[in-house]
Scaffold this active site. Structure first.
Site, short mmCIF file in Angstrom:
data_model
loop_
_atom_site.label_atom_id
_atom_site.label_comp_id
_atom_site.label_asym_id
_atom_site.label_seq_id
_atom_site.Cartn_x
_atom_site.Cartn_y
_atom_site.Cartn_z
CG HIS A 111 -1.95 0.98 1.33
ND1 HIS A 111 -1.72 2.31 1.66
CD2 HIS A 111 -3.30 0.87 1.15
CE1 HIS A 111 -2.87 2.96 1.66
NE2 HIS A 111 -3.84 2.13 1.35
CG ASP A 184 0.14 -2.32 6.29
OD1 ASP A 184 -0.79 -2.37 7.12
OD2 ASP A 184 0.03 -1.76 5.19
CD GLN A 187 -7.10 -4.70 4.28
OE1 GLN A 187 -8.10 -5.37 4.56
NE2 GLN A 187 -7.16 -3.41 4.01
CE LYS A 210 -7.35 -0.10 6.17
NZ LYS A 210 -8.22 0.36 5.09
CB CYS A 347 -3.76 3.25 -1.69
SG CYS A 347 -4.88 4.63 -1.44
#
Length: 389
Positions: A111, A184, A187, A210, A347
């Site tokens: 991302h 990261d 998700q 999220k 993104c």
């Protein structure tokens, strides 16, 4: 499992079901989180850390309890959790404050939030390729890593392909050359159990919105000894020990990295979101979303003019393209059918270039998603194909 009744946002203004398939962008909020935020903004509201009156002390306890819930969710210590505005700010914090800047190894699927901060902070960037099915190629990473690399920063789960990183092996490879591993987790945290100790990573960043929590709040977890060695990124109130015009000394972590009045209400909302998913169980959420991904991919695979991207075992996300139909057109027609997907580059423009497309359509699931949402998506796709003939 879908828990739709817990989410008041999953209906249209006319009261019909809204088939929300954009959870990878932001998740809908359960009533428990809405109630926690409303209460924190109302009868509980006061500032934290400074007041000597009862309500301020109680709000401080609630704010720090939220930090503890975040730590418990990912298997860390609460004094290793820094509240940030989201994963983007968390990654920026590391990029600017980590004292041993050098080369950072990223991957093709990252991302923009895990690319641009390293560029702005002056790191030298190397890019790890992907395997044919869209996973980060750790064999290639092993060949690329050198002692000049002081950081490896990979997505735990791709926001476009849903591909899951072998994070434990990534940590072993990074540590073999003396580098740190940042994951990261935007998700990953909403859709699978995460244990930072078992993963052996050094930094873990994720966003609250999220994870069924509010916007404007996220977290950076880092090993305590690493945080101790990092200077503050921003200055202001709350992050100091003593201030004079000649010299300022700083508070220990995590307060050192939380300058200014924090996002009090948002943190409490995030704590409520952590409680909500913990009560359901992230293993159960992961299994539920895996079934939906498998069913969606199977249905789309049966359409000759559909291209699927990413691996079969994608976590919670299905990206695809329809020959002769721009994803934005598909998204617009689906909206007329009360189906919400994401269409665009997500993104992740370097990944789009790698895939050879300008954009993809992306359906992403949450714990509230179910087979009715898939059926509505498929009906909308068939209608779109008829329109474009």
């Amino acid at each position: 499992m879908s828990r739709k009744a817990d989410f008041p946002g999953l209906v249209t203004s006319s009261g019909k079901p809204w088939h929300y398939l954009d959870s990878a962008a932001t998740a809908q909020k359960p009533q428990a989180v809405i109630d926690a935020v409303t209460k924190a903004l109302g009868v509980d509201y006061a500032t934290v850390h400074r007041g000597v009156y009862t309500r301020s002390a109680e709000m401080t306890l609630g704010y720090e309890a939220a930090r503890r819930r975040v730590a418990q969710l990912i298997g860390g210590r609460e004094d290793e959790v820094v509240f940030t505005r989201g994963a983007t700010e968390a990654i920026n914090l590391v990029a600017y404050s980590y004292p041993n800047k050098g080369r950072v190894l990223l991957s093709t699927l990252e991302h923009h939030s895990n690319i641009v901060p390293w560029q702005l902070a002056g790191w030298q960037i190397d890019v790890c390729p992907l395997t044919p099915d869209g996973k980060i190629d750790l064999d290639a990473a092993e060949r690329m890593l050198t002692p000049e690399h002081t950081m490896v920063a990979f997505a735990h789960v791709s926001n476009v392909l849903g591909s899951v990183l072998d994070a434990k092996r990534a940590a072993e490879l990074a540590h073999s050359v003396g580098a740190k591993l940042l994951l990261d987790g935007c998700q990953a945290v909403p859709r699978m159990a995460v244990d930072v100790a078992a993963l052996d990573c050094d930094f873990y960043a994720f966003s609250g919105h999220k994870l069924y929590g509010p916007t404007g709040i996220g977290a950076l977890w880092a090993r305590g000894e690493i945080l101790d060695a990092m200077p503050p990124w921003q200055g202001g109130g709350s992050m100091i020990d003593r201030v004079t015009f000649e010299k300022t000394t700083y508070a220990p972590p995590p307060q050192r990295f939380e300058a200014g009045t924090p996002a009090i209400v948002e943190a409490i909302g995030l704590g409520a979101a952590c409680d909500y998913v913990a009560a359901i169980g992230l293993d159960a959420i992961h299994a539920h979303e895996a079934r939906l991904v498998a069913a969606t991919r199977e249905a789309l695979r049966g359409m000759n003019d559909v291209t699927l991207f990413g691996p079969e075992d994608a976590a919670g996300i299905v990206s695809f393209a329809i020959r002769g139909v721009h994803p934005h057109d598909l998204g617009t027609i689906l909206d007329e059918e009360d189906v919400a997907i994401r269409a665009g580059h997500h993104c992740a423009q370097p990944l789009m270039e790698h895939l050879g497309v300008d954009a993809t359509a992306r359906a992403s699931f949450g714990l509230y998603s179910d087979e009715d949402d898939i059926a509505a998506l498929l009906r909308g796709i068939e209608r779109t194909k008829r329109i474009f003939g």
